[in-house]
Every structure is written in C-alpha cells, then in structure tokens.
Design an enzyme around this catalytic site. Structure first.
Site, mmCIF file in Angstrom:
data_model
loop_
_atom_site.group_PDB
_atom_site.id
_atom_site.type_symbol
_atom_site.label_atom_id
_atom_site.label_comp_id
_atom_site.label_asym_id
_atom_site.label_seq_id
_atom_site.Cartn_x
_atom_site.Cartn_y
_atom_site.Cartn_z
ATOM 1 N N SER A 145 1.420 4.151 -3.014
ATOM 2 C CA SER A 145 1.178 5.590 -2.845
ATOM 3 C C SER A 145 2.362 6.401 -3.341
ATOM 4 C CB SER A 145 0.893 5.914 -1.373
ATOM 5 O OG SER A 145 2.065 5.906 -0.574
ATOM 6 N N VAL B 20 0.839 -1.201 0.000
ATOM 7 C CA VAL B 20 0.000 0.000 0.000
ATOM 8 C C VAL B 20 0.876 1.254 0.000
ATOM 9 C CG1 VAL B 20 -1.871 1.231 1.155
ATOM 10 C CG2 VAL B 20 -1.774 -1.272 1.242
ATOM 11 N N TYR B 21 1.856 1.293 0.888
ATOM 12 C CA TYR B 21 2.754 2.448 0.969
ATOM 13 C C TYR B 21 3.512 2.649 -0.340
ATOM 14 C CZ TYR B 21 6.577 5.436 2.573
ATOM 15 O OH TYR B 21 7.474 6.469 2.720
ATOM 16 N N ALA B 22 4.094 1.570 -0.863
ATOM 17 C CA ALA B 22 4.856 1.693 -2.110
ATOM 18 C C ALA B 22 3.963 2.189 -3.238
ATOM 19 C CB ALA B 22 5.498 0.361 -2.472
#
Length: 242
Positions: A156, A152-154
C-alpha cells in the site's frame, strides 16, 4: 517555531492520535488553524477542548464513500479556507499474507490507498483555483523497502509513494507542493498490529521514534520557501536496520 503558519488553515486526517495529533499541535503552535478529521467523535471533542479555538473537530468516516466525498465542503464550512492538507489516516496489517483475511486486506488498501487518492482528488480543484497549497501524505519506510513481515502494508505504501510523486509532477505548475514523509516504526496505536516478536525487539533496542519526531519533519517541509519542495523525507530511528 513561531507563527510561521499564521493565517493558514490546515486539515489533518487521522488527527485524534499519533502522527496526526502531533502534527496538529505543531501546526497550531506555528499559528495555523487546524480542522481535525477523525471518526472518533469522543476523542476529537476532548482534544479540541484542550487545544482551544484553533482546533476544529470534523467527524468523517473516510471508508464511507458518501461521507468521504464531503471532505472539502465540510472543511470550508468549518474553517473558511484550506491551505494545507495532510492525508495521514491509515491502518496496518503485518505478518504472513496467508494469515490475513480478504476483508482486512480490502479495508487496509481502501484506507491507505483509495481514500488518500480520493481525498487529494477532492481538495485539488480548490487549491488549483487558488494557485497555492500544500499536500502532505504520511507514507512509510515500508514504501521504499520490501519489508518481509508486512507484504500488504508495504504494498500500500509503495502505491502511495508512486501516487505522490506522479501527482506532484502534475500539480506543481499550479503552485501546489506535494510531498510524503516516510517514517520507520513510530510509537503509536498502529504498532499494536505489529508481530509481537518484532515489536518487542524494536522496543528493547530503541528502534522506535515518537510521533513528534515525524511532525518535526513535516513542519520543516511545510515551512520551506515556496520555491523549495522536499518531495519525500525518510525519518528513521537510528537503531532501526533497514
């Protein structure tokens, strides 16, 4: 670095800690005034008292759409102008996707992507009218590499890298530079959400850098001649394998 930003006003989101705080201090040391934007009112008050009259506290909840829309107007009310905008606020989700809640996904994508786009959209007309300005965005090496423990972070950060590079091409004709800095693991509160085993290994191997390492890179980018744009700088711990 001495007085290279004298006469400039900067605004930094997520300014009360980590990269935002380190960058704020570096800009003030270089002669700038800085509007420190964060939702933590108590932390801002304490920090601004320590930093003196060059630091202006601005409490905004960037996840509140109405509050977020007041960004530029409140910056100008506090400091009278805006030369540098650093979109730094963000959050982190690591681990397996299946273990993440929909609410956490929404919050992180809103802060890491939507808020950055809305903040830049908010300040751009002012900079276009003045035909000058710098926009810096804190991205991540995760936006350049599909990190398997942070889908999820990557994602974004891949989105935000695309936003920076596409928008940069639209606004350079107005005399505005736009760039991102992409750190590897940084010793900040964001790592509190890292998978425990990954964080332990990174600390043991020295695979973490300090916020000042990132702020040094940002200051280098900001202080190039106006005909030079460092469009993205990846800053890694030397022992970080990515």
């Amino acid at each position: 670095m001495t007085n290279e930003l004298t006469g400039k006003v900067a605004a930094v989101t997520g300014a009360a800690s980590g990269i935002g705080l380190a960058t704020t201090k570096a800009m003030i040391d270089a002669g700038a005034k800085v509007v420190m934007i964060d939702r933590d009112e108590a932390a801002l008050k304490t920090i601004c008292e320590e930093l003196g009259e060059a630091a202006f506290p601005l409490v905004i909840d960037l996840l509140d759409p109405q509050d977020c829309d007041t960004l530029l107007s409140q910056i100008l009310e506090k400091a009278g102008q805006l030369d540098i905008f650093h979109a730094n606020a963000g959050s982190y989700i690591g681990g397996d996707l299946i273990d993440t809640s929909p609410a956490a996904i929404d919050r992180m994508l809103n802060l890491n992507v939507n808020v950055v786009i809305k903040n830049v959209h908010n300040v751009l007309p002012y900079m276009i009218e003045r035909r000058t300005g710098d926009i810096m965005v804190t991205s991540s090496v995760a936006g350049h590499f599909p990190v398997p423990w942070e889908p999820v972070y990557a994602s974004s950060k891949w989105a935000i890298n695309s936003f920076v590079q596409t928008t940069r091409r639209q606004i350079n004709k107005h005399g505005i530079r736009m760039a991102s800095v992409s750190p590897g693991p940084v010793n900040s509160a964001l790592l509190a959400d890292w998978p425990e085993e990954n964080l332990r290994k990174a600390k043991e191997s020295g695979s973490i850098i300090e916020p000042t390492d990132v702020s040094d890179a940002i200051m280098f980018m900001l202080t190039r001649p106006r005909n030079v744009t460092i469009r993205d700088m990846v800053v890694l711990p030397s022992n970080f394998d990515m």
